[in-house]
Write an enzyme that holds these catalytic residues in place. Structure first.
Site, PDB file in Angstrom:
ATOM      1  N   HIS A  99       0.827  -1.019  -0.048  1.00 25.53           N
ATOM      2  CA  HIS A  99       0.043  -0.108  -0.016  1.00 25.53           C
ATOM      3  C   HIS A  99       0.856   1.286   0.014  1.00 25.53           C
ATOM      4  O   HIS A  99       1.927   1.259   0.440  1.00 25.53           O
ATOM      5  CB  HIS A  99      -0.680  -0.097   1.214  1.00 25.53           C
ATOM      6  N   GLU A 171      -3.588   2.150  -6.926  1.00 23.72           N
ATOM      7  CA  GLU A 171      -4.120   3.437  -6.363  1.00 23.72           C
ATOM      8  C   GLU A 171      -2.991   4.535  -6.665  1.00 23.72           C
ATOM      9  O   GLU A 171      -2.107   4.813  -5.875  1.00 23.72           O
ATOM     10  CB  GLU A 171      -3.923   3.021  -4.860  1.00 23.72           C
ATOM     11  N   GLY A 177      -7.470   9.655  -0.252  1.00 24.64           N
ATOM     12  CA  GLY A 177      -8.014  10.332   0.838  1.00 24.64           C
ATOM     13  C   GLY A 177      -7.965  11.856   0.500  1.00 24.64           C
ATOM     14  O   GLY A 177      -8.109  12.809   1.203  1.00 24.64           O
ATOM     15  N   SER A 217     -10.254   7.692  -3.476  1.00 24.28           N
ATOM     16  CA  SER A 217     -11.187   8.726  -3.121  1.00 24.28           C
ATOM     17  C   SER A 217     -12.416   7.810  -4.032  1.00 24.28           C
ATOM     18  O   SER A 217     -13.172   8.591  -4.583  1.00 24.28           O
ATOM     19  CB  SER A 217     -11.098   9.989  -3.537  1.00 24.28           C
TER      20      SER A 217
HETATM   21  P1  13P Z   1      -9.315   6.620  -0.092  1.00 20.28           P
HETATM   22  O1  13P Z   1     -10.812   5.791  -0.613  1.00 20.28           O
HETATM   23  O2  13P Z   1      -9.724   7.034   1.390  1.00 20.28           O
HETATM   24  O3  13P Z   1      -9.007   7.646  -1.096  1.00 20.28           O
HETATM   25  O4  13P Z   1      -8.129   5.463   0.117  1.00 20.28           O
HETATM   26  C1  13P Z   1      -7.895   4.704  -0.760  1.00 20.28           C
HETATM   27  C2  13P Z   1      -7.044   3.783  -0.243  1.00 20.28           C
HETATM   28  O5  13P Z   1      -5.894   4.035   0.198  1.00 20.28           O
HETATM   29  C3  13P Z   1      -7.568   2.269   0.129  1.00 20.28           C
HETATM   30  O6  13P Z   1      -6.453   1.456   0.283  1.00 20.28           O
END
Ligand code: 13P
Length: 262
Positions: A99, A171, A177, A217
């Protein structure tokens, strides 16, 4: 038409206390009835894994239990770390690896990430390998290079057969976030490049069978458009995974996207 079953993960990160975690898990277990159409895993913080697992099992839920991290050695002098056997012992069957918060906040590198991938497959766990570029890399047109690089390092030594237990989560770091989502077209372009890289590393069969989740997001309001893209097979959800109604809506959207011709 894609034969891939949509897959949604709820990464709770370092949020919720024990009773909130159990409450969320039981609400999700009550609300998620589409286990045939979509796969779902939640990733609570370590101290609550067992309780959350028990809450899901008590309701016979199809939602799987996953861990946000672990250390790849079987046991020994690794203060603060948690092994794969310990995770299995409390009922976890899925692990998140690579991650962006572990890469860029905690400082994990591709070598450690690869060791974790190999150890978890060896242990029979399902893996979600996360990849993604930072904003400055995107602006320098390095998006595909970064993602295919992280993919190649992360999967070094993983066989085509083992890929049946691997899901990729794309991601983009700048979308996590922040409320900024990649446009569905941008996300699709990157997912397509990742799938091409899988075909290069393995073959078309593995590339077509591997699920690639989008994360960053993702919310009930944008999930349908994202999941409708040909190479987006669900999502890895952070903020919206903490709200039962939002996460259930995203799961429902994923279930509805199953079998939709792309
Ligand atoms: P958000 O959905 O809060 O942007 O986070 C995504 C994430 O990092 C999932 O592992």
């Amino acid at each position: 038409m894609s034969a891939r079953k949509p897959y949604v993960g709820g990464n709770w990160k370092m949020n919720l206390n024990g009773s909130q975690a159990v409450d969320l898990a039981s609400k999700l277990a009550d609300g998620f009835t589409a286990g045939d159409q979509a796969q779902a895993t939640v990733f609570p913080a370590f101290p609550y894994l067992e309780k959350v697992g028990q809450a899901l099992t008590a309701k016979n839920s199809a939602i799987q239990l996953g861990a946000q991290d672990f250390y790849h050695q079987p046991n020994g002098a690794f203060t603060g770390e948690v092994s794969l056997d310990m995770l299995k012992d409390v009922g976890a069957s899925v692990v998140l690896i690579g991650h962006s918060e572990r890469r860029h906040v905690i400082g994990e590198n591709d070598i450690l990430i690869n060791e974790k991938v190999l150890a978890s497959l060896e242990a029979g766990m399902e893996v979600i390998l996360c990849i993604g570029e930072k904003i400055e890399q995107r602006e320098a047109n390095q998006t595909d290079a970064i993602n295919t690089g992280q993919l190649g390092y992360g999967l070094a030594g993983v066989s085509g057969e083992q890929m049946a237990k691997v899901t990729i989560a794309y991601e983009p770091v700048w979308a996590i976030g922040t409320g900024k989502t990649a446009t569905s077209q941008d996300a699709q372009n990157t997912h397509q490049a990742v799938r091409r890289a899988l075909a290069f590393l393995y073959n078309d069969g593995v590339a077509n069978a591997t699920r690639i989740q989008y994360g960053g997001s993702c919310k009930p309001t944008n999930a349908a458009e994202l999941f409708a893209q040909a190479d987006i097979d669900g999502g890895l959800i952070g903020g919206a995974a903490l709200k039962p109604e939002d996460f259930l809506a995203i799961l429902q959207t994923a279930a509805e996207s199953a079998g939709v011709p792309a």
